[in-house]
Every structure is written in structure tokens, then in C-alpha cells.
Design a protein around this motif. Sequence first.
Motif, mmCIF file in Angstrom:
data_model
loop_
_atom_site.group_PDB
_atom_site.id
_atom_site.type_symbol
_atom_site.label_atom_id
_atom_site.label_comp_id
_atom_site.label_asym_id
_atom_site.label_seq_id
_atom_site.Cartn_x
_atom_site.Cartn_y
_atom_site.Cartn_z
ATOM 1 N N GLY A 24 0.832 -1.168 -0.113
ATOM 2 C CA GLY A 24 0.108 0.125 0.092
ATOM 3 C C GLY A 24 0.765 1.470 -0.096
ATOM 4 N N SER A 25 0.246 2.336 -0.409
ATOM 5 C CA SER A 25 1.192 3.504 -0.602
ATOM 6 C C SER A 25 1.682 4.222 0.829
ATOM 7 N N ASP A 26 0.836 3.949 1.707
ATOM 8 C CA ASP A 26 1.367 4.702 3.061
ATOM 9 C C ASP A 26 2.517 3.601 3.505
ATOM 10 N N GLU A 27 2.517 2.593 3.550
ATOM 11 C CA GLU A 27 3.431 1.639 4.125
ATOM 12 C C GLU A 27 4.812 1.912 3.213
ATOM 13 N N PHE A 28 4.529 2.024 1.765
ATOM 14 C CA PHE A 28 5.595 2.088 0.817
ATOM 15 C C PHE A 28 6.315 3.448 1.167
ATOM 16 N N ALA A 29 5.393 4.341 1.560
ATOM 17 C CA ALA A 29 5.985 5.749 1.622
ATOM 18 C C ALA A 29 6.934 5.890 3.174
ATOM 19 N N LYS A 30 6.426 5.073 3.970
ATOM 20 C CA LYS A 30 7.139 4.873 5.502
ATOM 21 C C LYS A 30 8.618 4.139 5.156
ATOM 22 N N ILE A 31 8.466 3.011 4.388
ATOM 23 C CA ILE A 31 9.600 2.138 4.070
ATOM 24 C C ILE A 31 10.549 3.102 3.348
ATOM 25 N N ALA A 32 10.233 3.574 2.427
ATOM 26 C CA ALA A 32 10.950 4.792 1.409
ATOM 27 C C ALA A 32 11.697 5.881 2.450
ATOM 28 N N GLU A 33 11.027 6.209 3.302
ATOM 29 C CA GLU A 33 11.499 7.349 4.148
ATOM 30 C C GLU A 33 12.788 6.913 5.022
ATOM 31 N N GLU A 34 12.304 5.606 5.423
ATOM 32 C CA GLU A 34 13.249 5.072 6.522
ATOM 33 C C GLU A 34 14.651 4.676 5.667
ATOM 34 N N ALA A 35 14.483 4.350 4.622
ATOM 35 C CA ALA A 35 15.665 3.774 3.621
ATOM 36 C C ALA A 35 16.382 4.942 3.203
ATOM 37 N N LYS A 36 15.636 6.199 3.129
ATOM 38 C CA LYS A 36 16.443 7.442 2.844
ATOM 39 C C LYS A 36 17.294 7.897 3.853
ATOM 40 N N ALA A 37 16.675 7.706 5.199
ATOM 41 C CA ALA A 37 17.463 8.189 6.137
ATOM 42 C C ALA A 37 18.711 7.058 6.726
ATOM 43 N N GLY A 38 18.327 5.975 6.475
ATOM 44 C CA GLY A 38 19.194 4.885 6.709
ATOM 45 C C GLY A 38 20.378 4.440 5.726
ATOM 46 N N CYS A 39 20.230 5.052 4.585
ATOM 47 C CA CYS A 39 21.307 4.862 3.518
ATOM 48 C C CYS A 39 22.696 5.692 3.814
ATOM 49 N N PRO A 40 23.636 4.620 3.943
ATOM 50 C CA PRO A 40 24.938 5.312 4.295
ATOM 51 C C PRO A 40 25.356 6.586 3.708
ATOM 52 N N ILE A 41 25.112 6.605 2.322
ATOM 53 C CA ILE A 41 25.366 7.830 1.403
ATOM 54 C C ILE A 41 24.645 8.710 2.059
ATOM 55 N N SER A 42 23.386 8.925 2.417
ATOM 56 C CA SER A 42 22.418 10.124 2.840
ATOM 57 C C SER A 42 23.077 10.483 4.321
ATOM 58 N N LYS A 43 23.726 9.587 5.018
ATOM 59 C CA LYS A 43 24.475 9.900 6.283
ATOM 60 C C LYS A 43 25.513 10.556 6.410
ATOM 61 N N LEU A 44 26.265 10.188 4.991
ATOM 62 C CA LEU A 44 27.585 10.961 4.625
ATOM 63 C C LEU A 44 27.323 12.409 4.139
ATOM 64 N N LEU A 45 26.446 12.529 3.529
ATOM 65 C CA LEU A 45 26.275 13.990 2.965
ATOM 66 C C LEU A 45 25.874 15.139 3.940
ATOM 67 N N ASN A 46 26.439 16.168 3.854
ATOM 68 C CA ASN A 46 26.258 17.222 4.854
ATOM 69 C C ASN A 46 25.249 18.314 3.989
ATOM 70 N N ALA A 47 24.081 17.731 3.485
ATOM 71 C CA ALA A 47 23.167 18.606 2.705
ATOM 72 C C ALA A 47 22.090 18.090 2.782
ATOM 73 N N GLU A 48 21.050 18.799 2.225
ATOM 74 C CA GLU A 48 19.422 18.514 2.407
ATOM 75 C C GLU A 48 19.260 17.256 1.502
ATOM 76 N N VAL A 49 18.492 16.302 1.882
ATOM 77 C CA VAL A 49 18.384 15.197 1.141
ATOM 78 C C VAL A 49 16.826 14.947 1.044
ATOM 79 N N THR A 50 16.131 14.993 0.040
ATOM 80 C CA THR A 50 14.912 14.899 -0.275
ATOM 81 C C THR A 50 14.410 13.861 -1.142
ATOM 82 N N LEU A 51 13.147 13.348 -1.054
ATOM 83 C CA LEU A 51 12.696 12.241 -1.583
ATOM 84 C C LEU A 51 11.399 12.424 -2.110
ATOM 85 N N GLU A 52 11.289 12.237 -3.533
ATOM 86 C CA GLU A 52 9.741 12.240 -4.085
ATOM 87 C C GLU A 52 9.536 10.882 -4.713
#
Length: 141
Positions: free
Chosen positions: A109-137
Motif C-alpha cells: 500500500g502507498s502509506d506503508e511504501f512511503a514509510k519504508i522509503a523514508e526510512e531507507a532514505k534516512a538509513g542509507c549510508p550515503i545519505s548519512k555521509l552527505l552534509n546537505a539537504e536530502v529529499t525524496l519524491e
Amino acid sequence: MVTRTASARYEGLGKDGKGFITTQSGVLSESRYGFGTRFENEPGTNPEELVAAAHAGCFTMALGFALAKAGYTAGTLNTEAKVTLDKDGDGFKVTKSALSLTATVDGIGSDEFAKIAEEAKAGCPISKLLNAEVTLEHTLN
């Protein structure tokens, strides 16, 4: 745990210099970079393009593993990362990495997908590395 390497060589200085990037795996071997590939449209690569590739790949893999952990077994994930290089005083700074995801995941479902995608964005090692705004559409088909 894991260490990966790459090397860069720059022959000459400033705008007239020519750079060459090589990765441990050999996927890049003496790949050209420099002022023209970074700020103009000359053939070759540049650091921001490589960061974008790393971020897209890292996030997409993190999301694929997170979806599998949640019990999903079939799908396709396509991510584009747009890395922004802005002027910062006398120099430059990467200020943003905008991830754009199109996905097809059987049975989610779209709600579960959005939650898992946001968690993956936050947990991705490269997201953690960047000292920049990280957005996800994202778009779930």
C-alpha cells in the motif's frame, strides 16, 4: 568492515588542468574530469555526478533490502539523484541531493511504501555521509 578506494590525478592547475579518476573495481579507469566536465558539458565525469550515482545506488539498494525484510518479494525500483552544487563564498558546496523514485512493488500500500522509503532514505549510508539537504519524491505504480 568494508573499505573501497578510488584515486584521482590532476595534471596542470586550475581551468587548464586535466583530471583522471580510477576506482578500485576498474569500472572507472583514468576517466576524465576537470573544469569542463564539471561546469560545462565536456565529455567525462565530475565529483557531483559520482556522488549522485552513489546516492541513487545506495538508496535504491537500501530500499530493496528494507522491502524484502518487510516481506515483499517482487518489484522494480528506479531512482534518479540530482546533486546540487552551489556557490559558497569563494568556493562551492553540495547543498542538496534530491532523490526521485519510481517503484512497482507487488502487494504494498502507498502509506506503508512511503514509510519504508523514508526510512531507507534516512538509513542509507550515503545519505548519512552527505552534509546537505536530502529529499525524496516517489511514485508507486
